[in-house]
Design a protein around this motif. Structure first.
Motif, short mmCIF file in Angstrom:
data_model
loop_
_atom_site.label_atom_id
_atom_site.label_comp_id
_atom_site.label_asym_id
_atom_site.label_seq_id
_atom_site.Cartn_x
_atom_site.Cartn_y
_atom_site.Cartn_z
N LYS A 143 1.09 -1.19 -0.22
CA LYS A 143 0.09 -0.39 -0.39
C LYS A 143 0.95 1.43 -0.07
CE LYS A 143 -4.80 -1.91 2.11
NZ LYS A 143 -5.10 -1.63 2.53
N ALA A 144 1.97 1.54 1.00
CA ALA A 144 2.88 2.18 0.69
C ALA A 144 3.55 2.65 -0.47
CB ALA A 144 3.96 1.75 1.96
N VAL A 145 3.64 1.28 -1.33
CA VAL A 145 4.41 1.41 -2.43
C VAL A 145 4.06 1.91 -3.56
CG1 VAL A 145 5.75 -0.13 -4.65
CG2 VAL A 145 6.02 -0.57 -2.62
N GLY A 146 2.53 1.53 -3.44
CA GLY A 146 1.32 1.87 -4.90
C GLY A 146 1.18 3.96 -4.12
N GLY A 147 1.41 4.02 -3.11
CA GLY A 147 0.74 5.59 -2.08
C GLY A 147 2.49 6.67 -2.58
N LEU A 148 3.39 6.18 -3.00
CA LEU A 148 4.08 6.92 -3.18
C LEU A 148 3.96 7.21 -4.94
CD1 LEU A 148 7.57 5.36 -1.87
CD2 LEU A 148 6.70 7.54 -1.33
N ASP A 149 4.01 5.92 -5.45
CA ASP A 149 3.15 6.54 -6.23
C ASP A 149 1.82 7.24 -6.72
OD1 ASP A 149 5.36 5.34 -8.55
OD2 ASP A 149 3.94 3.44 -8.24
N GLY A 150 1.34 7.13 -6.06
CA GLY A 150 -0.06 8.04 -5.79
C GLY A 150 -0.15 9.82 -5.63
N GLN A 151 1.18 9.92 -5.11
CA GLN A 151 1.77 11.06 -3.96
C GLN A 151 2.32 11.55 -5.29
OE1 GLN A 151 0.72 12.75 -1.51
NE2 GLN A 151 1.58 14.62 -2.76
N TRP A 152 3.31 10.86 -6.33
CA TRP A 152 4.53 11.77 -7.19
C TRP A 152 2.70 12.17 -8.29
CZ3 TRP A 152 4.69 11.96 -12.40
CH2 TRP A 152 5.31 12.24 -13.19
N VAL A 153 1.89 11.02 -8.54
CA VAL A 153 0.72 11.84 -9.65
C VAL A 153 -0.18 13.12 -8.88
CG1 VAL A 153 -1.09 10.94 -10.24
CG2 VAL A 153 0.35 9.78 -10.77
N TYR A 221 -2.48 10.47 -17.03
CA TYR A 221 -1.40 9.67 -16.57
C TYR A 221 -1.93 7.95 -16.29
CZ TYR A 221 0.31 13.58 -14.23
OH TYR A 221 0.81 15.00 -14.04
N ALA A 222 -0.52 6.94 -16.30
CA ALA A 222 -1.42 5.78 -16.15
C ALA A 222 -0.72 5.14 -14.82
CB ALA A 222 -1.39 5.32 -17.33
N PHE A 223 -1.07 4.31 -13.50
CA PHE A 223 -0.57 3.60 -12.85
C PHE A 223 -0.19 2.01 -13.29
CE2 PHE A 223 -0.67 0.34 -9.23
CZ PHE A 223 0.97 1.11 -8.53
N VAL A 224 0.84 1.65 -13.69
CA VAL A 224 1.26 -0.26 -14.05
C VAL A 224 1.79 -0.58 -13.04
CG1 VAL A 224 1.48 -1.11 -15.86
CG2 VAL A 224 1.42 1.15 -16.65
N ALA A 225 0.92 -2.02 -12.84
CA ALA A 225 1.37 -2.68 -11.98
C ALA A 225 2.94 -3.61 -12.02
CB ALA A 225 0.07 -3.39 -10.87
N VAL A 245 0.56 10.65 -21.92
CA VAL A 245 0.46 9.64 -20.63
C VAL A 245 1.48 9.40 -19.72
CG1 VAL A 245 -0.58 7.98 -19.44
CG2 VAL A 245 -1.95 8.97 -21.61
N ARG A 246 2.01 10.46 -18.78
CA ARG A 246 2.85 9.61 -17.85
C ARG A 246 2.45 8.46 -16.96
NH1 ARG A 246 5.02 15.37 -15.32
NH2 ARG A 246 5.22 17.00 -17.80
N ILE A 247 3.60 7.55 -17.17
CA ILE A 247 3.62 6.20 -16.27
C ILE A 247 4.42 6.20 -15.50
CG2 ILE A 247 3.20 3.13 -16.70
CD1 ILE A 247 2.84 3.91 -19.55
N VAL A 248 3.39 5.70 -14.42
CA VAL A 248 4.19 5.48 -13.30
C VAL A 248 4.53 3.77 -12.33
CG1 VAL A 248 4.02 7.96 -12.34
CG2 VAL A 248 2.70 5.79 -11.67
N THR A 249 4.82 3.40 -11.84
CA THR A 249 5.35 1.89 -11.85
C THR A 249 5.77 1.47 -11.08
OG1 THR A 249 4.93 0.00 -13.20
CG2 THR A 249 7.44 1.43 -13.83
N VAL A 250 6.12 -0.14 -10.52
CA VAL A 250 6.85 -0.45 -9.82
C VAL A 250 7.42 -1.30 -9.79
CG1 VAL A 250 6.30 -1.65 -7.90
CG2 VAL A 250 4.34 -0.58 -8.52
N ASN A 251 8.51 -1.64 -9.30
CA ASN A 251 10.35 -2.60 -9.24
C ASN A 251 11.48 -2.20 -9.31
OD1 ASN A 251 8.42 -5.40 -11.22
ND2 ASN A 251 8.39 -4.46 -8.59
N GLY A 252 11.43 -1.34 -9.92
CA GLY A 252 13.11 -0.21 -9.58
C GLY A 252 14.16 -1.34 -10.46
N THR A 253 13.72 -1.70 -11.83
CA THR A 253 15.02 -2.66 -12.37
C THR A 253 15.59 -1.78 -13.11
OG1 THR A 253 13.65 -3.15 -13.99
CG2 THR A 253 13.17 -4.25 -12.55
N ASP A 254 16.84 -2.18 -13.63
CA ASP A 254 18.10 -1.29 -14.54
C ASP A 254 17.04 -0.96 -15.20
OD1 ASP A 254 19.94 -2.16 -12.67
OD2 ASP A 254 20.76 -3.73 -13.88
#
Length: 320
Positions: A143-153, A221-225, A245-254
């Motif tokens: 939830k905090a992970v998703g929340g960080l993306d939501g706050q960025w938006v 904007y689009a949040f992609v899991a 469209v600006r995309i926010v997402t999750v993981n942090g890969t190279d």
């Protein structure tokens, strides 16, 4: 000059490997209670085959080997019924503990109950459960992970009225927690106009994104899991003329860090699968051996954008 975090981590792993070769010992050799303890057999039930799942499994494999533990693996392929079958198989194999990346928190309870009846403890990755019912967990606060993306938006949109889409993963477990955290952090001026599952599959996510672009030409904007889906969504949006469209997402890969720098992605949240697997094996063995370890531990998370991509934590180091 301070060493960048990505280089520091690689150096740490290298030194650790040298230490193991010189000592001929596992990671816990210096506090082994008894030479008669014998090797443990761990069962790892993975939830799928996304980049996260693959890196998590590799990390579990390497760290089990480093700690002289035997490892049996299975994959539930995002199916709750298969997960239960895999747990039952681990019980039949009489493993000492089951490390579980669940696909469905609602179905998780039954699996834990079956393992408990067989006197086999369960250690969870990514999510947790009643601490009295499990050996332990390494939790990603999704939830905090998703929340960080939501706050960025929210910060990026300012006070403008904006349209937001959500491309979720597979219904249940991680995806629901991520998307709930994201939408809860959005301001009133950000309207979620579309939400569909991408099933943690790049092909499916691309189809979903293409449909969203057609149905909502004003999408901002689009949040992609996860990032695998995010790259497919980026291509689909661009092909449909929705390159704004600006995309926010999750993981942090190279790959995602490179995409932050060139503008294909706008933000991601690092939560290293390598760290999660390492902590899971280390803490499972420690708790089984009655050594000191956190029963509920946490994988660090961090919002990453173009401005701080160079110092982002390693997601799945080459050493894994």
């Amino acid at each position: 000059m301070p060493t960048p975090s990505r280089r520091r981590r690689a150096t740490h792993v290298l030194l650790l490997g040298v230490g193991l070769l010189l000592s001929g010992c596992g990671l816990y050799a210096d506090d082994t209670d008894s030479a008669d303890d014998g090797p443990l057999t761990l069962g790892f039930v993975n939830g799928g085959d996304s980049q996260f799942h693959n890196c998590l499994q590799r990390s579990v494999e390497i760290n089990a080997k480093n700690n002289f533990a035997r490892l049996v693996t299975a994959n539930s392929n995002q199916d709750a019924a298969t997960e239960l079958e895999n747990i039952e198989d681990m019980i039949a194999r009489e493993v000492d503990a089951i490390i579980l990346q669940t696909v469905d928190t609602d179905a998780l309870k039954r699996g834990i109950e079956e393992a408990t009846r067989a006197d086999i403890p369960v250690f969870l990755t990514s999510v947790s459960a009643d601490p009295d019912d499990i050996l332990g967990a390494v939790v990603v606060d999704l939830k905090a992970v998703g929340g960080l993306d939501g706050q960025w938006v929210a910060d990026d949109a300012g006070g403008r009225d904006v349209q937001v889409a959500v491309i979720a993963g597979a219904p249940g477990a991680a995806s629901d927690l991520l998307t709930d955290g994201f939408t809860a952090a959005l301001p009133a001026n950000a309207e979620v106009v579309a939400k569909e599952p991408g099933m943690f599959d790049a092909g499916k996510a691309g189809e979903v994104a293409a449909g969203m672009a057609r149905a909502h030409p004003g999408l901002d904007y689009a949040f992609v899991a996860n990032e695998q889906m995010a790259f497919a969504a980026r291509r689909a949006f661009d092909t449909a003329g929705a390159d704004r469209v600006r995309i926010v997402t999750v993981n942090g890969t190279d790959e995602a860090l490179a995409a932050l720098k060139d503008g294909r992605l706008s933000a991601t949240v690092s939560n290293s699968a390598g760290n999660t697997g390492e902590l899971a094996v280390r803490n499972t063995i420690a708790l089984l051996r009655d050594r000191k370890a956190k029963k509920i531990d946490h994988t660090p998370i961090r919002l990453v954008t173009k401005g701080n991509a160079d110092t982002a934590p390693l997601y799945c180091p080459a050493d894994y």
